[in-house]
Design a protein around this motif. Structure first.
Motif, PDB file in Angstrom:
ATOM      1  N   GLU A  50      -9.414 -10.461   0.696  1.00 26.07           N
ATOM      2  CA  GLU A  50      -9.558  -9.465   1.745  1.00 26.07           C
ATOM      3  C   GLU A  50      -8.174  -9.002   2.181  1.00 26.07           C
ATOM      4  OE1 GLU A  50     -11.578 -11.373   5.005  1.00 26.07           O
ATOM      5  OE2 GLU A  50      -9.812 -12.577   5.575  1.00 26.07           O
ATOM      6  N   ILE A  51      -8.121  -7.855   2.848  1.00 26.56           N
ATOM      7  CA  ILE A  51      -6.886  -7.371   3.437  1.00 26.56           C
ATOM      8  C   ILE A  51      -6.803  -7.904   4.869  1.00 26.56           C
ATOM      9  CG2 ILE A  51      -5.513  -5.342   4.038  1.00 26.56           C
ATOM     10  CD1 ILE A  51      -5.972  -5.414   1.113  1.00 26.56           C
ATOM     11  N   PHE A  52      -5.644  -8.402   5.258  1.00 21.56           N
ATOM     12  CA  PHE A  52      -5.462  -8.788   6.658  1.00 21.56           C
ATOM     13  C   PHE A  52      -4.164  -8.188   7.183  1.00 21.56           C
ATOM     14  CE2 PHE A  52      -2.649 -11.860   4.816  1.00 21.56           C
ATOM     15  CZ  PHE A  52      -1.757 -12.233   5.799  1.00 21.56           C
TER      16      PHE A  52
ATOM     17  N   GLN B  57       4.403  -6.184   8.732  1.00 20.17           N
ATOM     18  CA  GLN B  57       4.148  -6.417   7.301  1.00 20.17           C
ATOM     19  C   GLN B  57       4.748  -5.276   6.467  1.00 20.17           C
ATOM     20  OE1 GLN B  57      -0.123  -6.904   7.465  1.00 20.17           O
ATOM     21  NE2 GLN B  57       0.025  -9.118   7.329  1.00 20.17           N
ATOM     22  N   GLY B  58       4.099  -4.124   6.453  1.00 22.05           N
ATOM     23  CA  GLY B  58       4.651  -2.953   5.790  1.00 22.05           C
ATOM     24  C   GLY B  58       4.757  -3.077   4.278  1.00 22.05           C
ATOM     25  N   VAL B  59       5.374  -2.053   3.670  1.00 23.88           N
ATOM     26  CA  VAL B  59       5.644  -2.039   2.235  1.00 23.88           C
ATOM     27  C   VAL B  59       7.149  -2.192   2.039  1.00 23.88           C
ATOM     28  CG1 VAL B  59       3.642  -0.583   1.808  1.00 23.88           C
ATOM     29  CG2 VAL B  59       5.881   0.482   2.053  1.00 23.88           C
ATOM     30  N   LEU B  60       7.557  -2.487   0.813  1.00 17.75           N
ATOM     31  CA  LEU B  60       8.961  -2.793   0.543  1.00 17.75           C
ATOM     32  C   LEU B  60       9.616  -1.662  -0.235  1.00 17.75           C
ATOM     33  CD1 LEU B  60      11.253  -4.934   0.683  1.00 17.75           C
ATOM     34  CD2 LEU B  60      10.450  -5.755  -1.544  1.00 17.75           C
ATOM     35  N   MET B  61      10.799  -1.229   0.238  1.00 16.10           N
ATOM     36  CA  MET B  61      11.590  -0.250  -0.496  1.00 16.10           C
ATOM     37  C   MET B  61      12.939  -0.862  -0.829  1.00 16.10           C
ATOM     38  SD  MET B  61      12.287   3.759   0.169  1.00 16.10           S
ATOM     39  CE  MET B  61      10.707   4.114  -0.588  1.00 16.10           C
TER      40      MET B  61
ATOM     41  N   PRO C  48      -4.034   0.647   4.983  1.00 15.36           N
ATOM     42  CA  PRO C  48      -4.263  -0.634   4.295  1.00 15.36           C
ATOM     43  C   PRO C  48      -3.103  -1.074   3.401  1.00 15.36           C
ATOM     44  CG  PRO C  48      -6.274   0.656   4.285  1.00 15.36           C
ATOM     45  CD  PRO C  48      -5.189   1.562   4.804  1.00 15.36           C
ATOM     46  N   PHE C  49      -2.304  -0.119   2.900  1.00 13.14           N
ATOM     47  CA  PHE C  49      -1.162  -0.490   2.069  1.00 13.14           C
ATOM     48  C   PHE C  49      -0.129  -1.301   2.853  1.00 13.14           C
ATOM     49  CE2 PHE C  49      -2.755   2.837  -0.720  1.00 13.14           C
ATOM     50  CZ  PHE C  49      -2.449   2.348  -1.974  1.00 13.14           C
ATOM     51  N   SER C  50      -0.150  -1.199   4.168  1.00  8.41           N
ATOM     52  CA  SER C  50       0.827  -1.929   4.985  1.00  8.41           C
ATOM     53  C   SER C  50       0.368  -3.348   5.297  1.00  8.41           C
ATOM     54  CB  SER C  50       1.106  -1.174   6.293  1.00  8.41           C
ATOM     55  OG  SER C  50      -0.050  -1.127   7.106  1.00  8.41           O
ATOM     56  N   GLY C  51      -0.830  -3.738   4.879  1.00  7.11           N
ATOM     57  CA  GLY C  51      -1.342  -5.084   5.119  1.00  7.11           C
ATOM     58  C   GLY C  51      -0.959  -6.044   4.016  1.00  7.11           C
TER      59      GLY C  51
ATOM     60  N   PRO D 260       3.812  -7.757  -0.502  1.00  4.96           N
ATOM     61  CA  PRO D 260       3.715  -6.344  -0.137  1.00  4.96           C
ATOM     62  C   PRO D 260       2.838  -5.636  -1.168  1.00  4.96           C
ATOM     63  CG  PRO D 260       6.002  -7.083  -0.091  1.00  4.96           C
ATOM     64  CD  PRO D 260       5.209  -8.178  -0.725  1.00  4.96           C
ATOM     65  N   LEU D 261       1.953  -4.780  -0.709  1.00  4.03           N
ATOM     66  CA  LEU D 261       0.976  -4.175  -1.621  1.00  4.03           C
ATOM     67  C   LEU D 261       1.534  -2.947  -2.334  1.00  4.03           C
ATOM     68  CD1 LEU D 261      -2.190  -4.675   0.587  1.00  4.03           C
ATOM     69  CD2 LEU D 261      -1.284  -6.112  -1.245  1.00  4.03           C
TER      70      LEU D 261
END
Length: 457
Positions: A101-103, A108-112, A87-90, A153-154
Motif C-alpha cells: 500500500e501507499i502510506f 517524503q517527496g521524490v528525489l532529484m 501519491p508519487f510523494s508517498g 522514493p517512488l
C-alpha cells in the motif's frame, strides 16, 4: 542483411559521473492526505512483476532555449505536478496479508539528483538504441538491494550535465504506481508544466484503484498460464542465464513489418491480425529456433500485456486513471509445433491470446492474484514481449528544449527473456527497434531466421 532490417551496434563506454547534489522535491501546495494516511493499490498494481522500478533515460543537446537552469526548471515543474499526482510523494509499505500500500509521512517527496560528467554528449556515439553503458546516468542508492520498492522514493530523477552542454534525464519510476500509459500521462504533465511555466494536468489524474477490487468471494475462471510456476526441463533458460547474453537491437522498417503482417495473414480469412500479432509471432519463432530449444515436446510460453482501458464498460474507467490497467496475455506452444508450423499458425496463437483478454479475464486475474499472490517472477520456457511503440515517448518529453535525441530503456540483460519493441527516434521515423538478448553463439542464426520472411516453417 536485407535493407529493411539493420543490426545496430552500440558502443561500449565508460561514463564518469560525479554526483554534486541531491534534493527532496515536495508537492508545491496542499494535497488531500495527511501523515499516516494510506492508499489502496490494486492487484494489478501489486503483481510481482510491478514490484520494480522502470529505468529510462532521455538525452538532450544544448539549445539556446535552455535559458533557465535545467534542474531548477525540472524541480519547480515537478513540485507543481506532485500536487495532483500526490501519491508519487508517498512511500510503499507491506501489510499483514502480503499486499503493498501507499502510506504518507512527513517530508517524503521524490528525489532529484544532479550530476556532472567530464565527457561530452557527442562522445557517447550512437544514441538511437539502448546501451547498458548508460547505467551511471540513472541513480541508485549505495548498496541498494535488487527489486527494492519498500520505503523508496517512488520517483528518482537524475540530471547529468555533459562537458559540451548536453544533458540527460535518467528516471526510475515505481511500476506499482502506473503502467506505461499512466507513466506517459504523468510525464507529459510534468513536461508540459515545465514548458509553459504553470501547472497543466490534462486529463485530470485520478487514483480510483478500488475500481479493481477483487470479487467476494474470488472467482478464478481461467488457468492463467502466465503466472504458473513451471519446472524448466528445457535448455532455454539455462542457455540464456549461464552465459552472459548479448543485447541485440534491430532497426525494422515499416515495410518489413507490413511484409511480415501480410505473410501472416495470407492463409487466414476469419481473423484480422495486427502488426503486433505478426511481429511477436515472428520474433518468438526466430528466437526459439536460434536457441535450438530442446526437448521438442517442452511447452513454451509467450507473454505480453494488453491494455484493458477501452474494454471496461460497467462502469467505464475514468480518462485520468494512471494506474496499472494492463492484463498479461499468454500464448503457449510445444517447441516442435512452434518450429514446424508456418508463421500464420503462430500468429493465430498470439492473436487468440490477445483477443482472449477481456473484462471477464481481467476480473479473473484480479481474483487469481488475491488468492495465490505469486511471490516470484516465473521464467520457465517463457519469452515476454514488451510493446513500447504505443507510448508517446518522444512527443511527451519536450520540457521546453525540444524532443529528446533518445527516449527509452537502457539495458535488457538483467532479464534476458524479455524482448522490447521500441519506437524509432528520428523526427520522421516510422519504423521500430526490436531489442532482445541472445547467447553470442545464437546471434547470427537469429538474424538469418528473422530476415527470412516466408510462409513456411
Amino acid at each position: 542483411m536485407a535493407s529493411f532490417m539493420e543490426d545496430i551496434k552500440f558502443p561500449h563506454l565508460s561514463i564518469p559521473v560525479t554526483i554534486k547534489h541531491k534534493q527532496v522535491v515536495l508537492p508545491a501546495g496542499p494535497i488531500p492526505v495527511n501523515n499516516n494516511d494510506t492508499l489502496y493499490l490494486s492487484n494489478l498494481d501489486d503483481t510481482v512483476g510491478c514490484r520494480v522500478f522502470t529505468p529510462t533515460v532521455y538525452f538532450y543537446h544544448s539549445t539556446p532555449s535552455m535559458s533557465k537552469h535545467v534542474v531548477e526548471k525540472l524541480r519547480d515543474a515537478l513540485a507543481l505536478v506532485l500536487v495532483p499526482y500526490y501519491p508519487f510523494s508517498g512511500r510503499i509499505r507491506g501489510t499483514n496479508n502480503g499486499k503493498l500500500e501507499i502510506f504518507f509521512g512527513p517530508n517524503q517527496g521524490v528525489l532529484m539528483v544532479e550530476g556532472y560528467s567530464s565527457i561530452a554528449l557527442t562522445d557517447l556515439g550512437d544514441l538511437s538504441i539502448p546501451n547498458p553503458s548508460w547505467s551511471p546516468l540513472i541513480y541508485r542508492f549505495p548498496d541498494e538491494e535488487p527489486y527494492k520498492v519498500i520505503d523508496m522514493p517512488l520517483l528518482i530523477a537524475q540530471v547529468t550535465y555533459f562537458r559540451d552542454g548536453g544533458f540527460s534525464l535518467g528516471l526510475r519510476m515505481c511500476h506499482c504506481l502506473c503502467d506505461g500509459i499512466g507513466a506517459m500521462q504523468f510525464f507529459n504533465a510534468w513536461a508540459t508544466t515545465a514548458r509553459v511555466g504553470t501547472l497543466v494536468a490534462s486529463p485530470n489524474p485520478c487514483w480510483d484503484r478500488e475500481y479493481f477490487l477483487p470479487r467476494d468471494p474470488p472467482l478464478i475462471k481461467y488457468p492463467h498460464f502466465e503466472f504458473m510456476s513451471v519446472v524448466d526441463e528445457s535448455n532455454l533458460t539455462s542457455s540464456l542465464w549461464e552465459v552472459k547474453p548479448v543485447q541485440k537491437c534491430y532497426k525494422v522498417s515499416r515495410e518489413f513489418q507490413e511484409q511480415v503482417k501480410s505473410m501472416a495473414q495470407e492463409t487466414s480469412k476469419d481473423s484480422k491480425y495486427t502488426a503486433f500479432d505478426a511481429m511477436a509471432a515472428h520474433v518468438w519463432r526466430s528466437w526459439v529456433k536460434a536457441l535450438n530449444v530442446k526437448p521438442s515436446d517442452f511447452e513454451l510460453r509467450l507473454t505480453f500485456t494488453v491494455n484493458t482501458r477501452h474494454m471496461l464498460k460497467d462502469p467505464p474507467l475514468k480518462d485520468g486513471f494512471y494506474g496499472n490497467a494492463v492484463c498479461v496475455a499468454c500464448a503457449t506452444s510445444k517447441v516442435e509445433e512452434l518450429i514446424n508450423h508456418p508463421l500464420p499458425w503462430t500468429t493465430d496463437l498470439v492473436h487468440r491470446a490477445r483477443v482472449g483478454v477481456n473484462e471477464d479475464y481481467l476480473r479473473s486475474t484480479l481474483d487469481y492474484v488475491e488468492v495465490r499472490r505469486p511471490k516470484t517472477l516465473e521464467f520457465g520456457g517463457k519469452l515476454t514481449i514488451t510493446q513500447w511503440t504505443r507510448f508517446l515517448l518522444y512527443e511527451s518529453a519536450d520540457f521546453g528544449w525540444g524532443r529528446p535525441v533518445y527516449a527509452g530503456p537502457i539495458d535488457l540483460t538483467p532479464t534476458p527473456q524479455v524482448c522490447v519493441f521500441l519506437p524509432e527516434g528520428g523526427i520522421n521515423a516510422d519504423g521500430m527497434l526490436v531489442c532482445l538478448c541472445l547467447p553470442p553463439t545464437a546471434c547470427k542464426r537469429f538474424e538469418e531466421l528473422f530476415c527470412l520472411i516466408e510462409n513456411r516453417a
